[in-house]
Every structure is written in C-alpha cells, then in structure tokens.
Design a protein around this motif. Structure first.
Motif, mmCIF file in Angstrom:
data_model
loop_
_atom_site.group_PDB
_atom_site.id
_atom_site.type_symbol
_atom_site.label_atom_id
_atom_site.label_comp_id
_atom_site.label_asym_id
_atom_site.label_seq_id
_atom_site.Cartn_x
_atom_site.Cartn_y
_atom_site.Cartn_z
ATOM 1 N N LEU A 11 0.828 -1.210 0.000
ATOM 2 C CA LEU A 11 0.000 0.000 0.000
ATOM 3 C C LEU A 11 0.861 1.259 0.000
ATOM 4 O O LEU A 11 0.539 2.243 -0.670
ATOM 5 C CB LEU A 11 -0.929 0.004 1.213
ATOM 6 N N LEU A 12 1.956 1.236 0.752
ATOM 7 C CA LEU A 12 2.845 2.392 0.805
ATOM 8 C C LEU A 12 3.483 2.659 -0.555
ATOM 9 O O LEU A 12 3.522 3.809 -1.014
ATOM 10 C CB LEU A 12 3.928 2.182 1.857
ATOM 11 N N VAL A 13 3.947 1.610 -1.219
ATOM 12 C CA VAL A 13 4.546 1.777 -2.544
ATOM 13 C C VAL A 13 3.497 2.285 -3.531
ATOM 14 O O VAL A 13 3.769 3.186 -4.333
ATOM 15 C CB VAL A 13 5.183 0.457 -3.031
ATOM 16 N N GLY A 14 2.293 1.753 -3.485
ATOM 17 C CA GLY A 14 1.223 2.219 -4.368
ATOM 18 C C GLY A 14 0.880 3.675 -4.131
ATOM 19 O O GLY A 14 0.662 4.437 -5.078
ATOM 20 N N TRP A 15 0.841 4.079 -2.873
ATOM 21 C CA TRP A 15 0.547 5.471 -2.546
ATOM 22 C C TRP A 15 1.636 6.396 -3.076
ATOM 23 O O TRP A 15 1.347 7.459 -3.626
ATOM 24 C CB TRP A 15 0.399 5.608 -1.027
ATOM 25 N N ILE A 16 2.890 5.976 -2.914
ATOM 26 C CA ILE A 16 4.011 6.790 -3.412
ATOM 27 C C ILE A 16 3.947 6.906 -4.932
ATOM 28 O O ILE A 16 4.138 7.992 -5.495
ATOM 29 C CB ILE A 16 5.359 6.201 -2.939
ATOM 30 N N VAL A 17 3.652 5.805 -5.620
ATOM 31 C CA VAL A 17 3.546 5.842 -7.082
ATOM 32 C C VAL A 17 2.429 6.780 -7.506
ATOM 33 O O VAL A 17 2.585 7.566 -8.449
ATOM 34 C CB VAL A 17 3.341 4.419 -7.644
ATOM 35 N N LEU A 18 1.285 6.710 -6.828
ATOM 36 C CA LEU A 18 0.177 7.603 -7.172
ATOM 37 C C LEU A 18 0.540 9.069 -6.958
ATOM 38 O O LEU A 18 0.179 9.930 -7.768
ATOM 39 C CB LEU A 18 -1.067 7.255 -6.360
ATOM 40 N N LYS A 19 1.261 9.373 -5.897
ATOM 41 C CA LYS A 19 1.674 10.751 -5.659
ATOM 42 C C LYS A 19 2.646 11.233 -6.735
ATOM 43 O O LYS A 19 2.574 12.377 -7.180
ATOM 44 C CB LYS A 19 2.314 10.884 -4.271
ATOM 45 N N VAL A 20 3.562 10.354 -7.163
ATOM 46 C CA VAL A 20 4.509 10.738 -8.216
ATOM 47 C C VAL A 20 3.768 10.963 -9.526
ATOM 48 O O VAL A 20 4.013 11.946 -10.237
ATOM 49 C CB VAL A 20 5.610 9.663 -8.366
ATOM 50 N N VAL A 21 2.840 10.077 -9.863
ATOM 51 C CA VAL A 21 2.063 10.230 -11.095
ATOM 52 C C VAL A 21 1.228 11.501 -11.038
ATOM 53 O O VAL A 21 1.108 12.226 -12.029
ATOM 54 C CB VAL A 21 1.181 8.979 -11.342
ATOM 55 N N GLU A 22 0.663 11.800 -9.884
ATOM 56 C CA GLU A 22 -0.138 13.015 -9.733
ATOM 57 C C GLU A 22 0.727 14.260 -9.939
ATOM 58 O O GLU A 22 0.288 15.229 -10.564
ATOM 59 C CB GLU A 22 -0.769 13.035 -8.337
ATOM 60 N N LYS A 23 1.949 14.258 -9.436
ATOM 61 C CA LYS A 23 2.835 15.417 -9.624
ATOM 62 C C LYS A 23 3.242 15.564 -11.082
ATOM 63 O O LYS A 23 3.358 16.682 -11.587
ATOM 64 C CB LYS A 23 4.074 15.259 -8.755
ATOM 65 N N VAL A 24 3.463 14.436 -11.778
ATOM 66 C CA VAL A 24 3.873 14.499 -13.180
ATOM 67 C C VAL A 24 2.722 15.013 -14.042
ATOM 68 O O VAL A 24 2.913 15.842 -14.926
ATOM 69 C CB VAL A 24 4.363 13.113 -13.658
ATOM 70 N N ARG A 25 1.514 14.526 -13.802
ATOM 71 C CA ARG A 25 0.353 14.931 -14.600
ATOM 72 C C ARG A 25 -0.086 16.348 -14.296
ATOM 73 O O ARG A 25 -0.622 17.037 -15.142
ATOM 74 C CB ARG A 25 -0.833 14.006 -14.333
ATOM 75 N N GLY A 26 0.059 16.745 -13.091
ATOM 76 C CA GLY A 26 -0.421 18.059 -12.685
ATOM 77 C C GLY A 26 -1.729 17.914 -11.929
ATOM 78 O O GLY A 26 -2.340 16.854 -11.869
ATOM 79 N N LYS A 27 -2.174 18.993 -11.346
ATOM 80 C CA LYS A 27 -3.373 18.953 -10.508
ATOM 81 C C LYS A 27 -4.652 18.842 -11.325
ATOM 82 O O LYS A 27 -5.601 18.223 -10.918
ATOM 83 C CB LYS A 27 -3.439 20.209 -9.634
ATOM 84 N N ASN A 28 -4.722 19.465 -12.499
ATOM 85 C CA ASN A 28 -5.943 19.499 -13.294
ATOM 86 C C ASN A 28 -5.936 18.382 -14.329
ATOM 87 O O ASN A 28 -5.828 18.623 -15.517
ATOM 88 C CB ASN A 28 -6.096 20.862 -13.972
ATOM 89 N N SER A 29 -6.063 17.155 -13.872
ATOM 90 C CA SER A 29 -6.050 16.037 -14.812
ATOM 91 C C SER A 29 -7.456 15.571 -15.190
ATOM 92 O O SER A 29 -7.600 14.610 -15.927
ATOM 93 C CB SER A 29 -5.260 14.871 -14.220
ATOM 94 N N LEU A 30 -8.485 16.227 -14.674
ATOM 95 C CA LEU A 30 -9.855 15.859 -15.028
ATOM 96 C C LEU A 30 -10.234 16.501 -16.351
ATOM 97 O O LEU A 30 -9.892 17.646 -16.635
ATOM 98 C CB LEU A 30 -10.833 16.333 -13.950
ATOM 99 N N SER A 31 -10.981 15.754 -17.138
ATOM 100 C CA SER A 31 -11.489 16.329 -18.382
ATOM 101 C C SER A 31 -12.664 17.253 -18.069
ATOM 102 O O SER A 31 -13.221 17.234 -16.975
ATOM 103 C CB SER A 31 -11.924 15.222 -19.337
ATOM 104 N N SER A 32 -13.051 18.048 -19.035
ATOM 105 C CA SER A 32 -14.160 18.972 -18.803
ATOM 106 C C SER A 32 -15.471 18.222 -18.593
ATOM 107 O O SER A 32 -16.313 18.643 -17.799
ATOM 108 C CB SER A 32 -14.292 19.940 -19.973
ATOM 109 N N ALA A 33 -15.648 17.081 -19.274
ATOM 110 C CA ALA A 33 -16.871 16.278 -19.073
ATOM 111 C C ALA A 33 -16.918 15.708 -17.660
ATOM 112 O O ALA A 33 -17.971 15.685 -17.018
ATOM 113 C CB ALA A 33 -16.920 15.160 -20.108
ATOM 114 N N ASP A 34 -15.763 15.248 -17.166
ATOM 115 C CA ASP A 34 -15.716 14.729 -15.797
ATOM 116 C C ASP A 34 -16.006 15.845 -14.783
ATOM 117 O O ASP A 34 -16.710 15.637 -13.800
ATOM 118 C CB ASP A 34 -14.345 14.126 -15.502
ATOM 119 N N ARG A 35 -15.466 17.021 -15.031
ATOM 120 C CA ARG A 35 -15.676 18.137 -14.126
ATOM 121 C C ARG A 35 -17.155 18.524 -14.094
ATOM 122 O O ARG A 35 -17.720 18.787 -13.021
ATOM 123 C CB ARG A 35 -14.810 19.316 -14.577
ATOM 124 N N LYS A 36 -17.822 18.523 -15.262
ATOM 125 C CA LYS A 36 -19.261 18.847 -15.312
ATOM 126 C C LYS A 36 -20.086 17.787 -14.559
ATOM 127 O O LYS A 36 -21.019 18.118 -13.836
ATOM 128 C CB LYS A 36 -19.736 18.905 -16.768
#
Length: 78
Positions: A48-73
């Motif tokens: 779980l710790l490794v998965g959490w770290i990977v998700l945080k790294v992927v989130e930083k690489v993608r950026g905060k606004n990774s939702l599409s406009s349809a998902d946001r609506k």
C-alpha cells in the motif's frame, strides 16, 4: 462431611476445566489477531505504501488538473 468435601472437589475441578477452556479460547483469539496484524503490517502495508508513493509521483507528473471537462461537469452536477 465426605459429601461436602466431594462437592467442593467437584466444583473446584469443574472450575479449573472451565477456566482452562476459556483461557485457551482467549489465547487462540489473541494469537489469530496478532498473526493477522503481523501479516497486514509486513505484507500488505508495504504494498500500500509503494502504491501510494507511485500515485503521488504520477499526480505530480500529470499536474493537478487532470480531469477532463466532461468529468468536471459530471462531478459538479451540471
């Protein structure tokens, strides 16, 4: 007199048997709980710790606004 002594002996013997059974059940429950906790801490928690770290790294690489406009609506309920 003998009957009273035999009664005390029987009650004491029965008490020892019941106490032994209860303590053995408590021991089994404690052992299972401790084993499950050790399994979770040594096998599941690192994964779980490794998965959490990977998700945080992927989130930083993608950026905060990774939702599409349809998902946001859809999330906003529009």
């Amino acid at each position: 007199m003998i009957g009273t002594l035999l009664t005390f002996f029987a009650v004491g013997l029965l008490t020892l048997i019941v106490a032994g059974v209860v303590l053995s059940i408590v021991g089994v429950v404690f052992s299972l709980t401790f084993g499950l906790a050790m399994f979770l801490l040594t096998k599941v928690a690192p994964i779980l710790l490794v998965g959490w770290i990977v998700l945080k790294v992927v989130e930083k690489v993608r950026g905060k606004n990774s939702l599409s406009s349809a998902d946001r609506k859809w999330l906003e309920g529009e």
